[in-house]
Each structure stands twice: as structure tokens, then as C-alpha cells.
Enzyme design. Structure first.
Site, PDB file in Angstrom:
ATOM      1  N   HIS A  81       2.986  -3.460   6.759  1.00 36.77           N
ATOM      2  CA  HIS A  81       1.917  -2.377   6.502  1.00 36.77           C
ATOM      3  C   HIS A  81       1.787  -1.341   7.631  1.00 36.77           C
ATOM      4  CE1 HIS A  81      -0.703  -4.449   3.423  1.00 36.77           C
ATOM      5  NE2 HIS A  81       0.032  -5.521   3.825  1.00 36.77           N
ATOM      6  N   GLU A 106       1.843   3.649   3.104  1.00 38.82           N
ATOM      7  CA  GLU A 106       2.181   3.225   4.371  1.00 38.82           C
ATOM      8  C   GLU A 106       3.880   3.312   4.181  1.00 38.82           C
ATOM      9  OE1 GLU A 106       0.032  -0.417   4.494  1.00 38.82           O
ATOM     10  OE2 GLU A 106      -1.879   0.540   4.269  1.00 38.82           O
ATOM     11  N   HIS A 109       0.885  -1.117   0.056  1.00 33.52           N
ATOM     12  CA  HIS A 109      -0.101  -0.121  -0.070  1.00 33.52           C
ATOM     13  C   HIS A 109       0.819   1.026  -0.175  1.00 33.52           C
ATOM     14  CE1 HIS A 109      -3.456  -2.672   1.992  1.00 33.52           C
ATOM     15  NE2 HIS A 109      -3.601  -2.200   0.591  1.00 33.52           N
ATOM     16  N   ARG A 111      -3.355   4.663  -2.082  1.00 34.30           N
ATOM     17  CA  ARG A 111      -3.138   3.205  -1.602  1.00 34.30           C
ATOM     18  C   ARG A 111      -2.812   2.322  -2.576  1.00 34.30           C
ATOM     19  NH1 ARG A 111      -5.519  -0.006   2.755  1.00 34.30           N
ATOM     20  NH2 ARG A 111      -6.656  -1.873   1.999  1.00 34.30           N
ATOM     21  N   GLU A 140       1.231  -4.677  11.232  1.00 28.28           N
ATOM     22  CA  GLU A 140       0.475  -3.157  11.002  1.00 28.28           C
ATOM     23  C   GLU A 140       1.625  -2.418  11.901  1.00 28.28           C
ATOM     24  OE1 GLU A 140      -1.533  -1.952   8.976  1.00 28.28           O
ATOM     25  OE2 GLU A 140      -2.828  -3.494   8.135  1.00 28.28           O
TER      26      GLU A 140
END
Lengths: 359, 291
Positions: free
Chosen positions: A220, A92, A89, A149, A294
Site C-alpha cells: 500500500h 496507491e 486501493h 480508493r 505502506e
């Protein structure tokens, strides 16, 4: 005599000078645009011949090469492997920063850390610093593109918008949940599974090698979570317990670094259900330890994490990743050693007993 | 005898075999949200582009009783409390983040909605202090979006006094010969110039009114960026601002653009006069020279 002293002194000065120039290296605490990341990859290959090699394994929609760094100490045999990808993405940015940090760390530590040295001998690390190259470059364009994104393929005919969410495009319960069929949506899953060249690159590269891979880590941001398969609430991984235990171990390792909390669980439990993710696809290929990381933060800065947080984020994530990688390695290699030793003793014992009987 | 040895050896070898096992989620000691009874629906069946019917089914099963504090239902409700506290107590020197959910409970209130009770830890970002709060969040289940209702009581939320700093800032901005304005807070690299930080904070407080109003059980809002904040002429002793803010909804992953008109003073806090969602320009995201 003075001449030789002077000459020695000059030699000493130039040696010191050379050493300083070499030490002024890449700044891992800054966000780097794509051209700088590409040069860095070339530099890594140069600085670590025989250990680091660039592998070009695909093309983006806009025709750019997708590359990874293959890192390992060459034993000449077919080796087990670890997969890490960052920047699926575009917005990020902390993720590609982490991939670069991760590479620099393992290359630094294997020279002095015998455990890392052994892991590099037993396994190869395949690290893709930026998977969604087009999207990443687009997010660097100007202030209005920073929060992009998806990738940069045009929508289907009649669509006014660009981009497919690559992390909904993999062949893993594709298009079933947590996606949109509106091509303007941030979670648009594409016209069909594997419709995007970036997705194809990963799937094609791993398909023939899937039995080699012990571990699939996809990086991410943000939310501070470690997500395990599967994104669809009706499917549970056969090694769910193992994934949770190892994930919780990684979360503990992360907390020890800077006190940050990373929750662990399936995507539908702790975040939202989704389908077509790379993590799910990897697990379905049989790669046992598949995780989505994440990274920071929890929403204060979100995607625009300040550069002074890059280093601490990378340090804690490295600890977490290393926990999973070490587990994967030890289970495969030390486990085999233990089994071999046990088998040997058992055989010796059996021979001894049988021998005694024969007498 | 030798045969017995071989059998034992064979058994020992077998035990060290494959570690993968099929685990039934109910038996594991670790929490899971698998819902074997729900059936996935395709987009065609639901007749809409967004496919989250699965999520609603999951929520129905999770609706009542004790919630796992790490799971999304409690987390989303707690985020709403964060927005509420920010609207009520936020200022250029006081901002809140959700630190942690300790426990949560949910129950249906007939057909009218769902009520959550939460014990959370709230982080005051600027003083870097944490404290406990008890809160109640009611999500109405109407046909269209309705603002959730929140009640919260925190130990000593206003313990750290920000009065002096707020007053100084207020006076400074009130006396401004040229009205202050700033863009892209934070910038692409997460940077905010120190003298624009109070504007970023004001933008966050004002945006929290929107995030609160727009929240429901299927959203999780955070600030993405204050694209533009401009001071307007002071009115009735209230500083006045025009603001273009970008919000991020984690669940849909969308960036929502809103325009806000709001006032602030140390005495009155932030008050929103107008708020309006802006349509996002999709064709602006195409590369140049495309037909």
C-alpha cells in the site's frame, strides 16, 4: 575475401541491433495504465518460459480478470510459496509499480545470485500487480477520479455511492472496528464479509493453498510503515515477537538503501485500528509472516508520488521485502537442513555409544 | 542404556519443534498497545456509522505519561505542530514536514482537554535541512471541533533566508499582466511544472490553516492536491488568491474539499480571509448511463 568480411560485418551489425532492441524494455520508473501492465505480464511469461506463468484467479465486479504471475524454478513438486499483492486501493499507484519492479528484480537476480536461485527452486512467488483492477482503471480516468480508493461495485439498494473498501472486506473480525457502515465512506466494509468479488478471488485462491504459504505481503501507500497483525487492539498474534523482530530487520534493510525510516508495529499502535484487512485474514489462515507495507512518502506528495521517486522507493521496499522472504525461506529450508544434520549426528553418536556398550 | 539414548534423542527432536508460541504482550521487550480490558462495540450499540469507540478507549489508557514516539497519539500531535509551523513561517520558499518524533508526553487538563509535550525533528523541505523543535499541543475536548493550541520553539527555524526569492516572486506576480492560475498540483503522476511550484507551495501554506483548525486526536491531515489556484487582483499590496484544495485525513481516509481565499506578501506572510468546506459530489462518482 572482401565478401566474407562484408557478410560477417553485416551479421555483427544485425546481432548488435537485435541486442539493442531487446534491451529497450519496460520502464519501471513510470506509472503504467492497466493495459500496459497486462501486456507486460504477457511479455514476462513469454520472456521466461517455464519460470513465469500467468494465473487468472478471479473476476472484478466489472468483469475484468484478476491475474497473478507465478514465478519459480520448476522442481515438479508441490512447493512452498510467497504471496505479494499490490493495488488493493486504487489511488496507491506506487504499489503496482513496486510489484512490477519486484518481479523484474527476482527474475534478473536469480541468474547470477545463487541465494535467489535457491529460493526460486524451493518456493514459488505469487505476485498480483493490480488486485483492484476496476478501481485502478477508474483512478486513471481523469483528474477527478485520481484519488479513488475502493472497488467499483455499486452500493447497497438506496445508496448513492459506489465502492467497498476491499481492505475492510476480508473475513477477519469483519465490521468490528475502524470501518464505516455508511456506503459513501472510504472505509465502507461491504454488506457482509467477502461480499466483493475481488475479496472472494484472494480468499478462494489462498484457502486451499494456505499451508503452502510462508509469507503474505500486501503493498500500500503512503506513510512509510510496516504493519503487523492484528488490526483489532484486543487480538495479538501468537508470533508477535517474531513478526516484530523480522519487521524491524526489514526496516533496517530499508534504511540502509536510501536512509528512509519505516516504523514497525501493529496497525492499532502506530496508525489506527481496523478490521477485515487482508493481512489479518492471511494471518488467521495460519500464514505466519503477514505484513502490510505502506510505501513512500510521509504526506508531502501522498498518493501522487512523483515518478522520480518510483525507483528509490522500489529499491528500498525490495530490500525490506527480501529480508522477510529470506527469513521465511531460511526458517523453513535451512532450519530443516540444520535439524536433519543434528539428528544424523545424534543418531551416529547414539549408535557409537550403544555399539561400545554392546562390546 | 539404549533406552536412555532413545529418550535423549526423543527430547532433542522435541526441542526443534514448532517455533510458534503464545506471547503475552506485557512480557515482550517490544512495545505494544494491546488493551485486554476494552470490549469491542458493534455499530448498532454505538448508534452511529463510524466505529471508533475502541480507539477512544485505547487513548484513555494511553492518556497520561510518556508516549511511544512511533505510536499514533504522539505522531498525530506532532503533525499538528507541522501545520502550525507552516502557517506561521511557511512561504513559497519555506515548507515543513514532520521528520521524526523523538519523545512525547501527554496529560489530561481536567475535563477541558489533553496537553501533549513533544520533542520532534522538523524537515524544511525546500532547503532539505532538519532541526529540532520542542512543542506543546493542547487539544480541547469540547462538544464540537475546536482548533488545537500550539506553542513551538525551534533552534534556528528561519536560519536560511528566503527573503530575496520571496521578494522576487512577489514582484513578478504583482506585475503580472495576466493573472496566474494552475490546476492539479501535483498532477496524477506527482508532477508539478517548475513555474507553478510556488503556487503549489502557497496552496500548501494556506491549506495548513485549515488542517490546523480541523485537527484533533482522531485525525491526521496531509495535503492531497491543490485542485485549482487562481490569482486575483492585488489588494493593499497583498497578492490575493482563490484556491480549491483537497486534504487527506489518514484516519478516516476521506478526501476533504475546501475553498480558500487568502493573501500573501513577504512582509505579512499568508493570511486566510475566507475558508469554506465544499460538499463532495457522490453521484458524480457513478459510471455514466446509470439510473
Amino acid at each position: 575475401m572482401l565478401n566474407s568480411v562484408g557478410l560477417s560485418f553485416m551479421l555483427l551489425l544485425s546481432a548488435v541491433g537485435a541486442a539493442i532492441v531487446e534491451r529497450v524494455g519496460y520502464d519501471y520508473s513510470k506509472y503504467h495504465p492497466m493495459p500496459e501492465i497486462t501486456s507486460w505480464m504477457t511479455q514476462m511469461e513469454k520472456d521466461y518460459p517455464g519460470v513465469v506463468s500467468i494465473v487468472d484467479y478471479g473476476k472484478s465486479y466489472e468483469g475484468r480478470t484478476i491475474s497473478l504471475l507465478k514465478i519459480g524454478l520448476n522442481t515438479g513438486e508441490k512447493k512452498k510459496a510467497i504471496w505479494m499483492d499490490c493495488g488493493i486501493h486504487a489511488r496507491e499507484w506506487i504499489a503496482p509499480a513496486f510489484c512490477q519492479y519486484f518481479v523484474s528484480q527476482i527474475l534478473q537476480s536469480y541468474k547470477t545470485d545463487t541465494i535467489m536461485e535457491q529460493m526460486m527452486k524451493d518456493m514459488d512467488f505469487y505476485v498480483t500487480p493490480v488486485l483492484n483492477v476496476d478501481g485502478y482503471i477508474y483512478s486513471w480516468k481523469d483528474n477527478t477520479t485520481r484519488l479513488w480508493r475502493k472497488n467499483r461495485s455499486p452500493g447497497p439498494p438506496g445508496c448513492d455511492c459506489y465502492g467497498t473498501d476491499l481492505n475492510r472486506n476480508f473475513e477477519a473480525n469483519w465490521g468490528t472496528i475502524g470501518v464505516s457502515f455508511d456506503c459513501c465512506s472510504q472505509t465502507y466494509c461491504g454488506t457482509k464479509p467477502k461480499s466483493e468479488p475481488e475479496t472472494q478471488s484472494v480468499m478462494n485462491f489462498l484457502a486451499s493453498r494456505k499451508d503452502d504459504f510462508l509469507c503474505f505481503l500486501t503493498i500500500h501507500s503512503y506513510s512509510q510503515l510496516l504493519l503487523i497483525p492484528f488490526g483489532h487492539p484486543d487480538f495479538t498474534a501468537t508470533n508477535y515477537d517474531e513478526l516484530m523482530t523480522v519487521g524491524l530487520g526489514a526496516s533496517d534493510a530499508i534504511r540502509k538503501v536510501h536512509g528512509m525510516e519505516y516504523a514497525v508495529g501493529t496497525s492499532p499502535a502506530i496508525l489506527y485500528p481496523n478490521s477485515g484487512s487482508s493481512r489479518d485474514w492471511a494471518r488467521m489462515q495460519g500464514i505466519p509472516l503477514s505484513y502490510t507495507f505502506e510505501l513512500r512518502d510521509n504526506g508531502t506528495f501522498g498518493f501522487e508520488l512523483p515518478e522520480d521517486q518510483i525507483k528509490p522507493t522500489c529499491e528500498e521496499a525490495y530490500s525490506g521485502a527480501l529480508h522477510i522472504i529470506t527469513y521465511a525461506h531460511d526458517k523453513t529450508f535451512n532450519g530443516a537442513v540444520v535439524t536433519a544434520a543434528a539428528t544424523l549426528w545424534t543418531v551416529l553418536l547414539a549408535v557409537g555409544v550403544t555399539g561400545a556398550n554392546l562390546i | 542404556m539404549a533406552l536412555r539414548i532413545i529418550v535423549i534423542l526423543a527430547a532433542l527432536m522435541g526441542v526443534t519443534g514448532s517455533p510458534t508460541t503464545t506471547v503475552r504482550p506485557e512480557t515482550s521487550s517490544v512495545d505494544t498497545a494491546a488493551h485486554p480490558n476494552s470490549i469491542p462495540e458493534t455499530a448498532e450499540e454505538t448508534g452511529q456509522n463510524e466505529v471508533f469507540s475502541e480507539e477512544e478507549a485505547a487513548e484513555d489508557v494511553m492518556a497520561t505519561g510518556e508516549l511511544n514516539p512511533n505510536h499514533y497519539p504522539a505522531q498525530r500531535a506532532a503533525k499538528v505542530v507541522q501545520h502550525y509551523l507552516t502557517t506561521r513561517y511557511g512561504s513559497p520558499y519555506r515548507l515543513f514536514g514532520l521528520q521524526r518524533v523523538h519523545s512525547g508526553n501527554a496529560e489530561d487538563v481536567g475535563d477541558s482537554g489533553r496537553k501533549y509535550q513533544l520533542e520532534i525533528a522538523v524537515h524544511e523541505i525546500i532547503s532539505n535541512t532538519t532541526q529540532k523543535c520542542s512543542a506543546e499541543v493542547f487539544f480541547p475536548h469540547g462538544q464540537k471541533q475546536e482548533s488545537p493550541q500550539v506553542q513551538a520553539s525551534c533552534e534556528e527555524l528561519l536560519n536560511i533566508s528566503t527573503k530575496a526569492q520571496e521578494e522576487a516572486l512577489y514582484q513578478q506576480y504583482k506585475m503580472n499582466q495576466t493573472l496566474i492560475s494552475a490546476q492539479n498540483l501535483p498532477d496524477s503522476h506527482g508532477h508539478i511544472e517548475p513555474d507553478t511550484k510556488p503556487l503549489w507551495h502557497l496552496g500548501i501554506v494556506a491549506s495548513s490553516f485549515i488542517m490546523l483548525k480541523e485537527s484533533n486526536e482522531n485525525t491526521l491531515y496531509n495535503m492531497a492536491q491543490v485542485a485549482n489556484i487562481t490569482q486575483l487582483a492585488t489588494e493593499n499590496d497583498q497578492l490575493k488568491f482563490d484556491c480549491h484544495t483537497l486534504l487527506h485525513d489518514m484516519v478516516s481516509q476521506e478526501i476533504l474539499h475546501w475553498k480558500l481565499l487568502f493573501t500573501w506578501s513577504p512582509a505579512e506572510g499568508v493570511k486566510v480571509l475566507q475558508m469554506e468546506q465544499l460538499p463532495h459530489c457522490h453521484h458524480c462518482e457513478k459510471p455514466p448511463n446509470t439510473n
